[in-house]
Design a protein around this motif. Structure first.
Motif, PDB file in Angstrom:
ATOM      1  N   ALA A  69      32.977  41.431  37.928  1.00 44.40           N
ATOM      2  CA  ALA A  69      32.950  42.619  37.167  1.00 44.40           C
ATOM      3  C   ALA A  69      32.229  43.373  38.533  1.00 44.40           C
ATOM      4  O   ALA A  69      32.218  44.174  38.335  1.00 44.40           O
ATOM      5  CB  ALA A  69      32.027  42.317  36.141  1.00 44.40           C
ATOM      6  N   THR A  74      38.427  44.724  41.286  1.00 46.22           N
ATOM      7  CA  THR A  74      38.374  44.584  40.090  1.00 46.22           C
ATOM      8  C   THR A  74      38.001  45.889  38.881  1.00 46.22           C
ATOM      9  O   THR A  74      38.525  46.336  38.091  1.00 46.22           O
ATOM     10  CB  THR A  74      37.572  43.281  39.138  1.00 46.22           C
ATOM     11  OG1 THR A  74      38.210  42.280  40.067  1.00 46.22           O
ATOM     12  CG2 THR A  74      37.733  42.815  38.158  1.00 46.22           C
ATOM     13  N   GLN A  75      36.938  45.895  39.549  1.00 42.81           N
ATOM     14  CA  GLN A  75      37.167  47.234  39.442  1.00 42.81           C
ATOM     15  C   GLN A  75      37.339  48.773  38.954  1.00 42.81           C
ATOM     16  O   GLN A  75      37.836  49.433  37.796  1.00 42.81           O
ATOM     17  CB  GLN A  75      35.644  47.847  39.748  1.00 42.81           C
ATOM     18  CG  GLN A  75      33.485  47.043  39.375  1.00 42.81           C
ATOM     19  CD  GLN A  75      32.635  47.398  40.091  1.00 42.81           C
ATOM     20  OE1 GLN A  75      32.819  48.398  40.486  1.00 42.81           O
ATOM     21  NE2 GLN A  75      32.220  46.726  39.791  1.00 42.81           N
ATOM     22  N   TRP A  77      40.221  48.500  39.382  1.00 43.52           N
ATOM     23  CA  TRP A  77      41.595  47.619  37.951  1.00 43.52           C
ATOM     24  C   TRP A  77      40.926  47.906  37.412  1.00 43.52           C
ATOM     25  O   TRP A  77      41.894  48.736  36.183  1.00 43.52           O
ATOM     26  CB  TRP A  77      41.841  46.195  38.508  1.00 43.52           C
ATOM     27  CG  TRP A  77      43.055  45.416  37.291  1.00 43.52           C
ATOM     28  CD1 TRP A  77      43.394  45.455  36.269  1.00 43.52           C
ATOM     29  CD2 TRP A  77      44.592  45.473  37.696  1.00 43.52           C
ATOM     30  NE1 TRP A  77      43.686  44.495  35.741  1.00 43.52           N
ATOM     31  CE2 TRP A  77      44.917  44.794  36.594  1.00 43.52           C
ATOM     32  CE3 TRP A  77      45.425  46.018  39.012  1.00 43.52           C
ATOM     33  CZ2 TRP A  77      46.467  44.513  36.198  1.00 43.52           C
ATOM     34  CZ3 TRP A  77      46.388  46.124  38.696  1.00 43.52           C
ATOM     35  CH2 TRP A  77      47.102  45.424  37.121  1.00 43.52           C
ATOM     36  N   TRP A  78      40.326  47.585  36.356  1.00 47.30           N
ATOM     37  CA  TRP A  78      39.861  47.766  35.081  1.00 47.30           C
ATOM     38  C   TRP A  78      39.791  49.912  34.885  1.00 47.30           C
ATOM     39  O   TRP A  78      40.701  50.192  33.991  1.00 47.30           O
ATOM     40  CB  TRP A  78      38.587  47.181  34.810  1.00 47.30           C
ATOM     41  CG  TRP A  78      38.631  45.774  34.663  1.00 47.30           C
ATOM     42  CD1 TRP A  78      39.785  45.189  34.283  1.00 47.30           C
ATOM     43  CD2 TRP A  78      36.969  44.824  35.283  1.00 47.30           C
ATOM     44  NE1 TRP A  78      38.956  43.820  34.057  1.00 47.30           N
ATOM     45  CE2 TRP A  78      37.862  43.696  34.564  1.00 47.30           C
ATOM     46  CE3 TRP A  78      35.959  45.942  34.671  1.00 47.30           C
ATOM     47  CZ2 TRP A  78      37.379  42.481  34.876  1.00 47.30           C
ATOM     48  CZ3 TRP A  78      34.721  44.156  35.180  1.00 47.30           C
ATOM     49  CH2 TRP A  78      35.533  42.879  34.757  1.00 47.30           C
ATOM     50  N   THR A  81      43.668  50.290  33.766  1.00 50.53           N
ATOM     51  CA  THR A  81      44.001  49.543  32.126  1.00 50.53           C
ATOM     52  C   THR A  81      43.407  49.936  31.294  1.00 50.53           C
ATOM     53  O   THR A  81      44.001  50.038  30.315  1.00 50.53           O
ATOM     54  CB  THR A  81      44.149  47.942  32.840  1.00 50.53           C
ATOM     55  OG1 THR A  81      43.041  47.435  33.087  1.00 50.53           O
ATOM     56  CG2 THR A  81      44.876  47.920  34.405  1.00 50.53           C
ATOM     57  N   ASP A  82      41.806  49.708  31.841  1.00 48.70           N
ATOM     58  CA  ASP A  82      41.130  50.118  30.110  1.00 48.70           C
ATOM     59  C   ASP A  82      41.375  50.955  29.370  1.00 48.70           C
ATOM     60  O   ASP A  82      41.344  51.140  28.317  1.00 48.70           O
ATOM     61  CB  ASP A  82      39.399  50.174  30.184  1.00 48.70           C
ATOM     62  CG  ASP A  82      39.006  49.446  30.917  1.00 48.70           C
ATOM     63  OD1 ASP A  82      39.641  48.211  30.740  1.00 48.70           O
ATOM     64  OD2 ASP A  82      37.683  48.842  31.196  1.00 48.70           O
ATOM     65  N   SER A  87      39.474  49.037  22.796  1.00 46.72           N
ATOM     66  CA  SER A  87      38.504  47.579  22.249  1.00 46.72           C
ATOM     67  C   SER A  87      37.983  47.337  20.640  1.00 46.72           C
ATOM     68  O   SER A  87      38.229  48.765  20.202  1.00 46.72           O
ATOM     69  CB  SER A  87      37.468  47.651  22.586  1.00 46.72           C
ATOM     70  OG  SER A  87      36.415  46.423  22.276  1.00 46.72           O
ATOM     71  N   GLY A  94      33.857  49.753  27.905  1.00 40.56           N
ATOM     72  CA  GLY A  94      35.195  49.405  29.045  1.00 40.56           C
ATOM     73  C   GLY A  94      35.174  48.250  29.572  1.00 40.56           C
ATOM     74  O   GLY A  94      33.470  47.386  29.387  1.00 40.56           O
ATOM     75  N   SER A  95      34.943  47.612  30.645  1.00 39.31           N
ATOM     76  CA  SER A  95      35.279  46.095  31.073  1.00 39.31           C
ATOM     77  C   SER A  95      34.132  45.936  32.127  1.00 39.31           C
ATOM     78  O   SER A  95      33.930  46.898  32.375  1.00 39.31           O
ATOM     79  CB  SER A  95      37.036  46.002  31.594  1.00 39.31           C
ATOM     80  OG  SER A  95      37.874  46.066  31.019  1.00 39.31           O
ATOM     81  N   TRP A 101      34.613  44.168  26.072  1.00 36.67           N
ATOM     82  CA  TRP A 101      35.550  45.421  25.931  1.00 36.67           C
ATOM     83  C   TRP A 101      37.040  44.838  25.231  1.00 36.67           C
ATOM     84  O   TRP A 101      37.056  45.047  24.233  1.00 36.67           O
ATOM     85  CB  TRP A 101      36.177  45.904  27.262  1.00 36.67           C
ATOM     86  CG  TRP A 101      37.523  47.077  27.342  1.00 36.67           C
ATOM     87  CD1 TRP A 101      38.968  46.732  27.851  1.00 36.67           C
ATOM     88  CD2 TRP A 101      37.274  48.105  26.648  1.00 36.67           C
ATOM     89  NE1 TRP A 101      39.898  47.488  27.840  1.00 36.67           N
ATOM     90  CE2 TRP A 101      38.569  48.504  26.886  1.00 36.67           C
ATOM     91  CE3 TRP A 101      36.842  48.649  26.148  1.00 36.67           C
ATOM     92  CZ2 TRP A 101      38.407  49.793  26.452  1.00 36.67           C
ATOM     93  CZ3 TRP A 101      36.658  50.150  25.361  1.00 36.67           C
ATOM     94  CH2 TRP A 101      37.760  50.436  25.412  1.00 36.67           C
ATOM     95  N   TRP A 102      37.077  43.461  25.882  1.00 33.14           N
ATOM     96  CA  TRP A 102      38.399  42.301  25.423  1.00 33.14           C
ATOM     97  C   TRP A 102      36.784  41.646  23.818  1.00 33.14           C
ATOM     98  O   TRP A 102      35.842  41.577  24.711  1.00 33.14           O
ATOM     99  CB  TRP A 102      38.344  41.194  26.118  1.00 33.14           C
ATOM    100  CG  TRP A 102      39.718  42.275  26.546  1.00 33.14           C
ATOM    101  CD1 TRP A 102      39.345  42.952  28.093  1.00 33.14           C
ATOM    102  CD2 TRP A 102      41.449  41.630  26.580  1.00 33.14           C
ATOM    103  NE1 TRP A 102      41.157  43.759  28.423  1.00 33.14           N
ATOM    104  CE2 TRP A 102      41.642  42.768  27.804  1.00 33.14           C
ATOM    105  CE3 TRP A 102      41.490  40.960  26.452  1.00 33.14           C
ATOM    106  CZ2 TRP A 102      42.848  42.477  27.710  1.00 33.14           C
ATOM    107  CZ3 TRP A 102      42.985  41.076  26.567  1.00 33.14           C
ATOM    108  CH2 TRP A 102      44.016  41.751  27.335  1.00 33.14           C
TER     109      TRP A 102
END
Length: 115
Positions: A69, A74-75, A77-78, A81-82, A87, A94-95, A101-102
């Motif tokens: 995280a 990755t941030q 990317w999220w 995609t978020d 959710s 958000g992720s 989020w998931w």
């Protein structure tokens, strides 16, 4: 092996599949550093579900997920995609936030065999 699910917005199906056909190398490297050796996302169109499973082989899942995280790639990317997802978690924004989020699902059966 944690399993999670989330809803994929119907308008984002093609874009989501396209971005996952070429996941950014930095995102994959962050997953590897977090001791994830097998990760898959499946799509169930009738319910617009994305179902993610991963095999974690580390010693501290929470700490490793925190490192993912905190990873800048990755941030990004999220952030991409978020917006394609919805959710099921009340209050999730958000992720990588305090509220996941998931949604994680409970495993009720596993058979790994001997081969």
């Amino acid at each position: 092996m944690p399993t999670h699910f989330i809803k994929l917005k119907p308008s984002a199906v093609d874009e989501y599949k396209a971005i996952h056909a070429a996941v950014w190398p930095g995102v994959l490297a962050a997953l590897e550093r977090a001791h994830i050796v097998d990760y898959s996302i499946n799509h169930y169109p009738p319910l617009q579900l994305l179902i993610a499973t991963m095999k974690y082989v580390g010693d501290d899942y929470d700490a490793d997920m925190k490192k993912v995280a905190e990873d800048p790639e990755t941030q990004k990317w999220w952030a991409a995609t978020d917006g394609m997802q919805e959710s099921f978690a009340t209050g999730a924004t958000g992720s990588g936030k305090d509220i996941p989020w998931w949604t994680e699902v409970e495993e009720v059966f596993r058979f790994e065999g001997t081969s």
